[in-house]
Write a protein that holds these residues in place. Structure first.
Motif, PDB file in Angstrom:
ATOM      1  N   VAL A 182       0.852  -1.187  -0.036  1.00 33.19           N
ATOM      2  CA  VAL A 182       0.032   0.050   0.141  1.00 33.19           C
ATOM      3  C   VAL A 182       0.705   1.238  -0.095  1.00 33.19           C
ATOM      4  O   VAL A 182       0.549   2.197  -0.686  1.00 33.19           O
ATOM      5  CB  VAL A 182      -0.874   0.071   1.261  1.00 33.19           C
ATOM      6  CG1 VAL A 182      -1.863   1.205   1.323  1.00 33.19           C
ATOM      7  CG2 VAL A 182      -1.989  -1.151   1.145  1.00 33.19           C
ATOM      8  N   ALA A 183       1.867   1.172   0.954  1.00 34.79           N
ATOM      9  CA  ALA A 183       2.728   2.570   1.015  1.00 34.79           C
ATOM     10  C   ALA A 183       3.344   2.780  -0.362  1.00 34.79           C
ATOM     11  O   ALA A 183       3.388   3.839  -0.904  1.00 34.79           O
ATOM     12  CB  ALA A 183       4.005   2.247   2.024  1.00 34.79           C
ATOM     13  N   VAL A 184       4.050   1.751  -1.085  1.00 35.51           N
ATOM     14  CA  VAL A 184       4.586   1.793  -2.192  1.00 35.51           C
ATOM     15  C   VAL A 184       3.841   2.263  -3.186  1.00 35.51           C
ATOM     16  O   VAL A 184       4.081   3.226  -4.138  1.00 35.51           O
ATOM     17  CB  VAL A 184       5.567   0.689  -2.856  1.00 35.51           C
ATOM     18  CG1 VAL A 184       6.130   0.700  -4.111  1.00 35.51           C
ATOM     19  CG2 VAL A 184       6.674   0.519  -1.931  1.00 35.51           C
ATOM     20  N   GLY A 185       2.405   1.666  -3.593  1.00 30.89           N
ATOM     21  CA  GLY A 185       1.690   1.863  -4.357  1.00 30.89           C
ATOM     22  C   GLY A 185       0.941   3.374  -4.311  1.00 30.89           C
ATOM     23  O   GLY A 185       1.025   4.177  -5.401  1.00 30.89           O
ATOM     24  N   VAL A 186       0.479   3.677  -3.282  1.00 33.76           N
ATOM     25  CA  VAL A 186      -0.076   4.901  -2.881  1.00 33.76           C
ATOM     26  C   VAL A 186       0.973   6.029  -3.171  1.00 33.76           C
ATOM     27  O   VAL A 186       0.806   7.187  -3.524  1.00 33.76           O
ATOM     28  CB  VAL A 186      -0.588   4.939  -1.464  1.00 33.76           C
ATOM     29  CG1 VAL A 186      -1.249   6.383  -1.420  1.00 33.76           C
ATOM     30  CG2 VAL A 186      -1.928   3.969  -1.678  1.00 33.76           C
ATOM     31  N   GLY A 187       2.230   5.576  -2.600  1.00 31.11           N
ATOM     32  CA  GLY A 187       3.182   6.726  -2.677  1.00 31.11           C
ATOM     33  C   GLY A 187       3.867   7.041  -3.915  1.00 31.11           C
ATOM     34  O   GLY A 187       4.263   8.280  -4.229  1.00 31.11           O
ATOM     35  N   LEU A 188       3.903   6.142  -4.819  1.00 27.36           N
ATOM     36  CA  LEU A 188       3.984   6.411  -6.251  1.00 27.36           C
ATOM     37  C   LEU A 188       2.941   6.416  -7.156  1.00 27.36           C
ATOM     38  O   LEU A 188       3.262   6.637  -8.303  1.00 27.36           O
ATOM     39  CB  LEU A 188       5.124   5.126  -6.747  1.00 27.36           C
ATOM     40  CG  LEU A 188       6.415   5.052  -5.855  1.00 27.36           C
ATOM     41  CD1 LEU A 188       7.074   3.698  -6.411  1.00 27.36           C
ATOM     42  CD2 LEU A 188       7.229   5.980  -5.958  1.00 27.36           C
ATOM     43  N   SER A 189       1.743   6.966  -6.498  1.00 29.21           N
ATOM     44  CA  SER A 189       0.681   6.895  -7.365  1.00 29.21           C
ATOM     45  C   SER A 189       0.660   8.271  -8.150  1.00 29.21           C
ATOM     46  O   SER A 189       0.050   8.402  -9.289  1.00 29.21           O
ATOM     47  CB  SER A 189      -0.524   7.062  -6.746  1.00 29.21           C
ATOM     48  OG  SER A 189      -0.671   7.942  -5.604  1.00 29.21           O
ATOM     49  N   THR A 199       3.107   8.894  -9.970  1.00 30.14           N
ATOM     50  CA  THR A 199       3.970   8.441 -11.167  1.00 30.14           C
ATOM     51  C   THR A 199       3.156   7.501 -11.941  1.00 30.14           C
ATOM     52  O   THR A 199       2.099   6.861 -11.366  1.00 30.14           O
ATOM     53  CB  THR A 199       5.413   8.138 -10.606  1.00 30.14           C
ATOM     54  OG1 THR A 199       5.125   6.663 -10.155  1.00 30.14           O
ATOM     55  CG2 THR A 199       6.026   8.944  -9.763  1.00 30.14           C
ATOM     56  N   VAL A 200       4.020   7.124 -13.148  1.00 28.94           N
ATOM     57  CA  VAL A 200       3.115   6.152 -13.851  1.00 28.94           C
ATOM     58  C   VAL A 200       3.067   4.858 -13.308  1.00 28.94           C
ATOM     59  O   VAL A 200       2.376   3.828 -13.761  1.00 28.94           O
ATOM     60  CB  VAL A 200       3.675   6.148 -15.437  1.00 28.94           C
ATOM     61  CG1 VAL A 200       3.289   7.490 -15.890  1.00 28.94           C
ATOM     62  CG2 VAL A 200       5.255   5.717 -15.269  1.00 28.94           C
ATOM     63  N   ILE A 201       4.175   4.495 -12.476  1.00 32.83           N
ATOM     64  CA  ILE A 201       4.148   3.078 -12.067  1.00 32.83           C
ATOM     65  C   ILE A 201       3.537   2.915 -10.763  1.00 32.83           C
ATOM     66  O   ILE A 201       3.539   1.682 -10.179  1.00 32.83           O
ATOM     67  CB  ILE A 201       5.615   2.742 -11.908  1.00 32.83           C
ATOM     68  CG1 ILE A 201       6.356   3.776 -10.912  1.00 32.83           C
ATOM     69  CG2 ILE A 201       6.477   2.899 -13.246  1.00 32.83           C
ATOM     70  CD1 ILE A 201       7.666   3.211 -10.368  1.00 32.83           C
ATOM     71  N   GLY A 202       2.950   3.827 -10.176  1.00 34.30           N
ATOM     72  CA  GLY A 202       2.492   3.691  -8.578  1.00 34.30           C
ATOM     73  C   GLY A 202       1.178   2.709  -8.728  1.00 34.30           C
ATOM     74  O   GLY A 202       1.044   1.632  -8.058  1.00 34.30           O
ATOM     75  N   LEU A 203       0.373   3.138  -9.582  1.00 36.49           N
ATOM     76  CA  LEU A 203      -1.121   2.363  -9.563  1.00 36.49           C
ATOM     77  C   LEU A 203      -0.896   0.979 -10.098  1.00 36.49           C
ATOM     78  O   LEU A 203      -1.340   0.031  -9.543  1.00 36.49           O
ATOM     79  CB  LEU A 203      -2.083   2.837 -10.517  1.00 36.49           C
ATOM     80  CG  LEU A 203      -2.482   4.326  -9.867  1.00 36.49           C
ATOM     81  CD1 LEU A 203      -3.834   5.049 -10.536  1.00 36.49           C
ATOM     82  CD2 LEU A 203      -3.198   4.015  -8.310  1.00 36.49           C
ATOM     83  N   PRO A 204       0.022   0.592 -11.049  1.00 36.61           N
ATOM     84  CA  PRO A 204       0.282  -0.609 -11.543  1.00 36.61           C
ATOM     85  C   PRO A 204       1.014  -1.430 -10.346  1.00 36.61           C
ATOM     86  O   PRO A 204       0.693  -2.584 -10.289  1.00 36.61           O
ATOM     87  CB  PRO A 204       1.414  -0.641 -12.659  1.00 36.61           C
ATOM     88  CG  PRO A 204       0.973   0.617 -13.424  1.00 36.61           C
ATOM     89  CD  PRO A 204       0.497   1.680 -12.109  1.00 36.61           C
ATOM     90  N   LEU A 205       1.792  -0.796  -9.592  1.00 34.11           N
ATOM     91  CA  LEU A 205       2.549  -1.636  -8.512  1.00 34.11           C
ATOM     92  C   LEU A 205       1.468  -1.808  -7.431  1.00 34.11           C
ATOM     93  O   LEU A 205       1.432  -3.213  -7.004  1.00 34.11           O
ATOM     94  CB  LEU A 205       3.609  -0.854  -7.774  1.00 34.11           C
ATOM     95  CG  LEU A 205       4.863  -0.777  -8.511  1.00 34.11           C
ATOM     96  CD1 LEU A 205       6.030   0.366  -7.904  1.00 34.11           C
ATOM     97  CD2 LEU A 205       5.662  -1.957  -8.779  1.00 34.11           C
ATOM     98  N   LEU A 206       0.423  -1.142  -7.239  1.00 31.62           N
ATOM     99  CA  LEU A 206      -0.654  -1.153  -6.287  1.00 31.62           C
ATOM    100  C   LEU A 206      -1.348  -2.452  -6.663  1.00 31.62           C
ATOM    101  O   LEU A 206      -1.987  -3.150  -6.081  1.00 31.62           O
ATOM    102  CB  LEU A 206      -1.445  -0.144  -6.011  1.00 31.62           C
ATOM    103  CG  LEU A 206      -2.630  -0.289  -5.075  1.00 31.62           C
ATOM    104  CD1 LEU A 206      -2.132  -0.521  -3.424  1.00 31.62           C
ATOM    105  CD2 LEU A 206      -3.244   1.304  -4.871  1.00 31.62           C
TER     106      LEU A 206
END
Length: 388
Positions: free
Chosen positions: A49-56, A58-65
């Motif tokens: 959640v932290a990585v996905g939301v924190g990088l949301s 950027t273009v890679i945040g939501l795909p990581l989430l």
């Protein structure tokens, strides 16, 4: 599909005793393993959640989430298996996410997956509970061992409730999706079996006769000048083969979709079936309008197969067929005064009928006590015929 209630689980579990039984050791093992599994789940949840939301931004945040949510489903599957093997909790597996073609449909479907989000919530709240259960169980095992079975049973009941509440299928809709996927498989298998039957009937019946007819006409053509009488006999024989082939094609077409059903509806079509039955059959059709063609066809073939069973197996003297509409359901009822004893697994095709009706959201109820009578009630969803 269903999720067992707490009461059902309690009834199946052996009572807690001072002497440790197999179920107590399973519960103790589950509670001691709560701490390492809770640590794994908590770390995975926080990082995902932290990585996905924190990088949301950027273009890679939501795909990581989305990838983190997909992995959460795997954690939930592992926890359900652990609870199933050690606590005896029976929880249905959630249906898989529908396949989406394209990146953005997949991303949106993954991000709004309720099963994955509830699994992450489960992983987040489990850490404090895992610490408590580990410490209490370990201390009880060393100091309070006479009452450990009751302590383990109480703590494991809380774990059972959490597994059911957060790791079970989302709701009734989720379970309904899984049922419909199973029904779709039944429909596909039934359609494939019908195609194989039609192909076999054509190959073994009309096609073989037409091949023999072509050969016979070829021989008659060769003998036409040198032996006109033999040629005439061959042509006459070929004429008989043509009649038989036409009859077989008519019977096959009747098995696919009879012309009388298309032209005149269920009343006339069912009366035609009843006339061919070896038992006198009374047909009553009370419909103010015709249903959709697909529903009408299923109703026809259901009654047809039931009356074949009456002819072959029931030893009945009379039978009756009733068809009527109630609200948004089409109801069929076939009765006979035979010896009864029919079963869904009795090899008379009843199980196949039940599967076919279930595949279109229908019902099939068999009441056939030994000695008779036999009553079969079928329900189909009513769909009106589109206006021409």
């Amino acid at each position: 599909m269903s999720v067992d209630t707490d009461t059902a689980d309690h009834d199946r579990l052996p009572p807690a005793r001072v002497t440790y039984g197999g179920q107590t050791w399973k519960e103790v093992s589950f509670l001691l393993a709560n701490l390492p599994t809770a640590l794994v789940g908590f770390v995975y949840t926080v990082v995902s959640v932290a990585v996905g939301v924190g990088l949301s931004v950027t273009v890679i945040g939501l795909p990581l989430l989305a990838l983190g949510l997909a992995g959460a489903r795997g954690l939930g599957r592992a926890e359900r298996a652990r609870a199933r093997s050690l606590l005896g909790v029976r929880v249905d597996e959630p249906s898989p996410l529908p396949r989406r073609h394209g990146f953005f449909p997949w991303l949106w479907t993954s991000l709004k997956d309720p099963v994955a989000w509830r699994t992450l919530l489960y992983g987040f709240i489990r850490l404090p509970w895992g610490i408590v259960t580990f410490v209490v169980t370990l201390v009880s095992l060393i100091v309070l061992w006479p009452v450990l079975p009751w302590i383990a049973r109480g703590l494991s009941h809380a774990d059972r409730a959490m597994v059911r509440g957060l790791l079970s299928p989302s709701d009734e809709l989720e379970r309904r999706i899984a049922e419909l996927e199973s029904d779709r498989g039944v429909v596909v298998d039934t359609a494939a079996a019908d195609l194989r039957r039609i192909e076999r009937d054509l190959h073994d019946g009309a096609q073989a006769r037409l091949v023999a007819l072509a050969m016979g006409l070829g021989l008659a053509k060769e003998k036409l000048l040198e032996d006109p009488e033999a040629a005439a006999a061959m042509v006459d024989e070929a004429h008989g083969e043509v009649k038989l082939a036409l009859q077989e094609l008519r019977d096959l077409a009747r098995g696919i979709h009879p012309a009388v059903l298309t032209d005149r509806g269920l009343d006339a079509a069912l009366s035609s079936i009843a006339a061919r039955c070896t038992v006198p059959v009374k047909v009553t059709v009370d419909l103010s309008e015709r249903p959709a063609e697909a529903i009408e066809g299923i109703a026809y073939f259901t009654v047809s197969e039931l009356l074949q069973n009456v002819s072959k197996h029931s030893r009945a003297r009379t039978a009756s067929v009733e068809v009527w509409r109630r609200d948004d359901r089409l109801l069929l009822q076939v009765r006979d005064d035979g010896h009864g004893g029919a079963r869904l697994d009795g090899g008379t095709g009843m199980a196949g009928l039940a599967e076919r009706l279930g595949a279109v959201d229908g019902l099939f109820v068999l009441d056939s006590p030994e000695g008779g009578p036999t009553t079969v009630t079928a329900e189909l969803p009513w769909r009106s015929r589109p206006a021409s």
